[in-house]
Enzyme design. Sequence first.
Site, PDB file in Angstrom:
ATOM      1  CG  HIS A  37       4.887  -1.741   9.727  1.00  0.00           C
ATOM      2  ND1 HIS A  37       4.160  -2.730  10.325  1.00  0.00           N
ATOM      3  CD2 HIS A  37       4.818  -1.960   8.390  1.00  0.00           C
ATOM      4  CE1 HIS A  37       3.651  -3.521   9.399  1.00  0.00           C
ATOM      5  NE2 HIS A  37       4.035  -3.088   8.220  1.00  0.00           N
ATOM      6  CD  GLN A  61      -0.199  -6.624  -1.556  1.00  0.00           C
ATOM      7  OE1 GLN A  61      -0.110  -5.459  -1.928  1.00  0.00           O
ATOM      8  NE2 GLN A  61       0.667  -7.164  -0.724  1.00  0.00           N
TER       9      GLN A  61
HETATM   10  O1  PAF Z   1       4.761  -5.571   2.184  1.00  0.00           O
HETATM   11  C1  PAF Z   1       3.617  -5.074   2.236  1.00  0.00           C
HETATM   12  O2  PAF Z   1       3.086  -4.768   3.314  1.00  0.00           O
HETATM   13  C2  PAF Z   1       2.843  -4.846   0.955  1.00  0.00           C
HETATM   14  O3  PAF Z   1       3.139  -5.822   0.018  1.00  0.00           O
HETATM   15  C3  PAF Z   1       3.068  -3.444   0.359  1.00  0.00           C
HETATM   16  C4  PAF Z   1       4.527  -3.250  -0.031  1.00  0.00           C
HETATM   17  C5  PAF Z   1       2.641  -2.388   1.355  1.00  0.00           C
HETATM   18  C6  PAF Z   1       2.232  -3.269  -0.914  1.00  0.00           C
HETATM   19  O4  PAF Z   1       0.859  -3.378  -0.643  1.00  0.00           O
END
Ligand code: PAF
Length: 285
Positions: A37, A61
């Site tokens: 990140h 998700q």
């Molecule tokens: O890759 C991730 O951390 C997640 O899928 C994202 C892109 C932040 C969407 O919630």
Amino acid sequence: MHIIKTIKVLYKEIKILKKSNKKIGLVPTMGNLHDGHIKLILLAKKYSDIIIVSIFINPMQFDNLSDLKNYPKTFMKDSIILKKYHVDILFFPHINEIYPNGIEHQTFVEVIKLSKILEGQSRPGHFRGVTTIITKLFNFIQPDFAFFGEKDYQQLLIIKILVKELNYMIKIISLPTIRLKNGLALSSRNNYLSSQENEIAPYLYKIIKKTCEKIIKEDDNIRPKIIHESKILLIKKGFSVDIFDIYDYKNLEHPSKKVKKVILLASVWLGNTRLIDNKKIILNY
Ligand code: PAF
């Protein structure tokens, strides 16, 4: 760093930034930040005047409730990191902001073509959740650039299609996977690995690399044998294999004879942890 929790305040702030013609870079995350990140944030700084990081553990998700419950929530630690790297805005909304009517009947956005295969087949609804939250973030933030890692390669392709098909004026910029010295791809899920699993996990990338070397060297008709042998090796090391194969780099279809740019995609389980990784290769027919 301005921490914003509501969409109303965010909209106001974005309006001001847009008026002053600032280029906005968005790094969407689910928190539990790691070096991958940070590299995305540093990359974002090269492109944008203003860096916005979102932290939202998106329930839509997750295909599995216990996975959602166990997902590390590390806001204090994350916000210290983001301050240190001079992020301008941290968007940290409450779930009710994002899903005011709950998620059960939530209107969704889905990239039809790629969402139901591979990772999407193993995790039904996962990509629909990703594209819905990303669409919302794009609408609130209206970034000029958005940054994603290449480890989640299918996610990256899906987001690129989303941008194209919904006509967003947003440039998607990707960053190659960041790895530990032993090759293990950085992921928030690595936290779940026991010390014994931590010893085994790096074999995934080692086996991916060896497989790619063999595929490049050998004739394409023995490719299935190479893949099969690698899967057996992974199982012997203690992984259980969900996805391990070569796909067309552009559309994730099984590559036809003429396709040169391919990607080995791997999704495996190590105990209760799902690890995903990949490696691009150019075939020399
Ligand atoms: O890759 C991730 O951390 C997640 O899928 C994202 C892109 C932040 C969407 O919630």
